[in-house]
Design a protein around this motif. Structure first.
Motif, mmCIF file in Angstrom:
data_model
loop_
_atom_site.group_PDB
_atom_site.id
_atom_site.type_symbol
_atom_site.label_atom_id
_atom_site.label_comp_id
_atom_site.label_asym_id
_atom_site.label_seq_id
_atom_site.Cartn_x
_atom_site.Cartn_y
_atom_site.Cartn_z
ATOM 1 N N PHE A 1 0.840 -1.205 0.000
ATOM 2 C CA PHE A 1 0.000 0.000 0.000
ATOM 3 C C PHE A 1 0.873 1.252 0.000
ATOM 4 O O PHE A 1 0.655 2.185 -0.771
ATOM 5 C CB PHE A 1 -0.909 -0.009 1.240
ATOM 6 N N LEU A 2 1.881 1.271 0.868
ATOM 7 C CA LEU A 2 2.786 2.430 0.945
ATOM 8 C C LEU A 2 3.548 2.624 -0.358
ATOM 9 O O LEU A 2 3.656 3.747 -0.872
ATOM 10 C CB LEU A 2 3.777 2.239 2.100
ATOM 11 N N MET A 3 4.080 1.549 -0.928
ATOM 12 C CA MET A 3 4.878 1.678 -2.141
ATOM 13 C C MET A 3 4.042 2.223 -3.308
ATOM 14 O O MET A 3 4.505 3.041 -4.093
ATOM 15 C CB MET A 3 5.479 0.319 -2.529
ATOM 16 N N ILE A 4 2.784 1.768 -3.395
ATOM 17 C CA ILE A 4 1.924 2.276 -4.466
ATOM 18 C C ILE A 4 1.567 3.737 -4.212
ATOM 19 O O ILE A 4 1.506 4.547 -5.151
ATOM 20 C CB ILE A 4 0.653 1.410 -4.605
ATOM 21 N N LYS B 1 13.253 7.132 6.004
ATOM 22 C CA LYS B 1 12.641 6.564 7.210
ATOM 23 C C LYS B 1 12.696 5.041 7.258
ATOM 24 O O LYS B 1 12.860 4.445 8.320
ATOM 25 C CB LYS B 1 11.171 7.013 7.290
ATOM 26 N N ILE B 2 12.511 4.401 6.110
ATOM 27 C CA ILE B 2 12.522 2.938 6.083
ATOM 28 C C ILE B 2 13.443 2.460 4.969
ATOM 29 O O ILE B 2 13.676 3.168 3.994
ATOM 30 C CB ILE B 2 11.109 2.340 5.890
ATOM 31 N N ASN B 3 13.978 1.255 5.125
ATOM 32 C CA ASN B 3 14.832 0.671 4.092
ATOM 33 C C ASN B 3 14.288 -0.691 3.677
ATOM 34 O O ASN B 3 13.263 -1.148 4.198
ATOM 35 C CB ASN B 3 16.283 0.568 4.573
ATOM 36 N N LYS C 1 2.587 9.023 5.722
ATOM 37 C CA LYS C 1 3.182 9.149 7.057
ATOM 38 C C LYS C 1 2.700 8.051 7.997
ATOM 39 O O LYS C 1 3.489 7.457 8.742
ATOM 40 C CB LYS C 1 2.858 10.528 7.640
ATOM 41 N N ASP C 2 1.404 7.773 7.974
ATOM 42 C CA ASP C 2 0.852 6.720 8.845
ATOM 43 C C ASP C 2 1.403 5.349 8.466
ATOM 44 O O ASP C 2 1.738 4.534 9.337
ATOM 45 C CB ASP C 2 -0.677 6.699 8.747
ATOM 46 N N ALA C 3 1.501 5.086 7.153
ATOM 47 C CA ALA C 3 2.013 3.787 6.699
ATOM 48 C C ALA C 3 3.472 3.615 7.090
ATOM 49 O O ALA C 3 3.896 2.538 7.536
ATOM 50 C CB ALA C 3 1.836 3.654 5.189
ATOM 51 N N VAL C 4 4.280 4.662 6.919
ATOM 52 C CA VAL C 4 5.699 4.606 7.300
ATOM 53 C C VAL C 4 5.830 4.299 8.793
ATOM 54 O O VAL C 4 6.652 3.462 9.203
ATOM 55 C CB VAL C 4 6.411 5.936 6.957
#
Length: 586
Positions: free
Chosen positions: A449-452, A467-469, A530-533
């Motif tokens: 979901f975040l990537m899309i 923020k994420i890897n 932001k919420d997904a991250v």
């Protein structure tokens, strides 16, 4: 084919004009709808989004770019579709690209990659700055002979080093800028710095690309070279040149998930292992491997993602008449870990106890269904329909149907009737619901979901990557999109086409097309991202914390591994602090 050519075509052509020549489209807000040309339907479910130059059908789930549409409807290859659309767009494809070969340039690129690889190897062996990389490889059990065999090296942190070195060899800036070794930002920005370098070779042993592994805790763990005249990701596999002799002698190949798994097998004296290049296994890779053997052992990870990837690989192999056996690993195990933790004998034992691909897929289907009731029996058949359809031998098809019928307690004729009925349904939708519910829009993971969402709002990617890897992502589809986004980001490409062209999984491309055309990600995109991250990072930290607690518990129970208790406690405190920051929104 040049990405610049693709982008120029994509910029000049409107997908509505192209698709409109094959079907009647009606405007519906920002989109166009019509009856799908790929399956029979009475109610329009086919959509075109001109802003993104994408199409998607909610009935048969086909979707993608303007090139995908032409390839599908005209039954063309990619190069044929590119030439066809180039003519429509008035884009000239010079002889280099129209012929697919420019021998001088190809030879020059191979020589360039050979020089760079030799330097990376020298630095890994001799330079103090590569000490951590040498230590990592040593701890992973990689021997000196394997380092030599696979030409593993180290790309220095110093970003100016590679430019200076290659200029002393007489290479022009223009050639280096097109080599795939540098970002579009210029020669001061090499794609690979501070990474362990795994050269990728073709079947002749020519180095045609690199895969680089970072030693840092942020950013994507692996980055692959972009496609060039000499390298196409979906048409090459890692380790083929090293494995060809053994594949012919053993008369089978081992298909792994990644480089370290291939290296683990070779370290154990098992030399016929290869792997896709950071993406899903492709039809083109299967066709190439079929030249050397029509038998395969699929050796993917033992988790749920590995199970799905195994089933897909089996069916791709069936289409190319490659018979598959399955090497079964525990849920949190892969070949590299098994070699490191249990030694060479454990890997050899795995290969001696492989499972027939049909038995493997059948048992997985039964385990996911309750065959004590009629619905569960029907679901097993739904899950196995793709596999049965992939079989080219009528004898094997009939034998498999008889075994299915016996296992679930029904008559074989009933299984045949159910399969025929499912195959008559447009788009085979019922099967998709049973087998791939998690791939439908409401079943995608938070990571995908975040990537899309980032694909829709590309300007947010720099925030997300900070923020994420890649290690924070467990969904293989999300990982593939992350890698595509990272490579596009490093090459300063912002078009949707630049991301989709780096994804090999056609089903994933269709899913992305569906979600992008739905426009649901355009509402409150900042908050969504932001919420997904925050959720993904918290989940990743909690998993790391659980692993540390497990190791600490092992120490208290006379755990015999080499673990530093002080370091583990410090790491646990740090993770607890990071989790608390996320809770407080810091």
């Amino acid at each position: 084919m040049s990405r610049n050519v693709r982008e120029e075509i994509n910029n000049r052509l409107n997908i509505v004009d192209i698709v409109g020549k094959y079907l009647t489209l009606k405007r519906s807000g920002a989109r166009y709808t019509g009856l799908c040309p790929f399956h029979n339907e009475k109610t329009p479910s086919f959509t075109v989004t001109p802003e993104k130059n994408l199409f998607y059908c909610y009935g048969c789930h086909k979707g993608g770019t303007i090139f995908d549409f032409i390839m599908e409807i005209e039954n063309m290859s990619f190069s044929e579709s590119l030439k066809y659309l180039a003519e429509k767009a008035g884009v000239e494809i010079d002889k280099t690209y129209s012929s697919g070969i420019d021998n001088k340039k190809r030879d020059a690129l191979k020589e360039l990659y050979k020089r760079a690889s030799g330097s990376f190897q020298y630095i890994l062996k001799n330079k103090p700055e590569a000490a951590n990389a040498r230590k990592y490889l040593e701890n992973r059990g990689v021997s000196e002979s394997i380092l030599e065999e696979f030409q593993i090296g180290w790309a220095p942190e110093n970003r100016s080093w590679l430019t200076g070195f290659l200029k002393t060899k007489g290479y022009s800036e223009e050639f280096l800028n097109e080599s795939g070794l540098f970002s579009k930002r210029g020669l001061g920005y090499p794609l690979f710095s501070g990474r362990i370098m795994f050269p990728l070779t073709n079947y002749n042993g020519d180095i045609i690309a690199f895969s680089g592994r970072t030693m840092k805790d942020f950013g994507p763990k692996y980055i692959n070279s972009p496609e060039t005249l000499i390298f196409q990701k979906k048409r090459n596999v890692y380790g083929l040149f090293n494995a060809i002799k053994s594949i012919r002698e053993q008369d089978y190949f081992i298909l792994c998930e990644g480089q370290m798994d291939v290296i683990a097998y070779h370290q154990a004296g098992i030399k016929n292992a290869v792997a896709p290049l950071g993406t899903a296994y492709t039809e083109e890779q299967a066709a190439m491997l079929r030249r050397y053997s029509d038998k395969a052992v699929i050796s993917f990870d033992g988790d749920s993602a590995g199970l799905k990837a195994t089933e897909k690989a089996v069916m791709i192999n069936e289409k190319h008449e490659i018979k598959s056996e399955i090497a079964v690993f525990n849920e949190k195990e892969d070949p590299a870990d098994l070699l490191l933790n249990k030694g060479e004998k454990a890997l050899h034992k795995i290969l001696k106890s492989t499972i027939n691909s049909f038995d493997y897929i059948l048992e997985n289907a039964i385990n996911l269904s309750d065959i004590r009731n009629p619905e569960g029996k029907e679901e097993v058949i739904l899950r196995l329909n793709d596999y049965i359809n992939s079989l080219t031998s009528e004898v094997r098809r009939e034998s498999c149907i008889n075994v299915i019928a016996e296992r679930i307690g029904v008559d074989a004729s009933s299984v045949i009737r159910d399969i025929k009925r499912q195959n008559r349904q447009p788009g085979n939708n019922r099967q998709k619901e049973a087998v791939a519910r998690e791939q439908k829009p409401r079943g995608i993971t938070a990571e995908l979901f975040l990537m899309i969402a980032v694909i829709v709002s590309r300007e947010k990617y720099s925030f997300v990557r900070g923020k994420i890897n890649l290690d924070d992502l467990n969904d293989n589809r999300a990982r593939e999109v992350y890698i595509a986004l990272e490579e596009s980001y490093r090459n300063e490409e912002t078009g949707l086409d630049s991301v989709l062209n780096r994804i090999a999984d056609a089903a994933l491309i269709s899913l992305i097309a569906e979600k992008v055309t739905s426009e649901e990600y355009s509402i409150n995109s900042d908050e969504l991202i932001k919420d997904a991250v925050k959720r993904i990072k918290k989940s990743s930290l909690l998993k790391k914390r659980e692993e540390i607690v497990r190791k600490l518990k092992g120490i208290s129970q006379n755990y015999d591994g080499v673990v530093n208790e002080t370091e583990l406690l410090s790491e646990k405190i740090f993770i607890d602090q990071e989790i608390e920051k996320l809770r407080l929104g810091i």
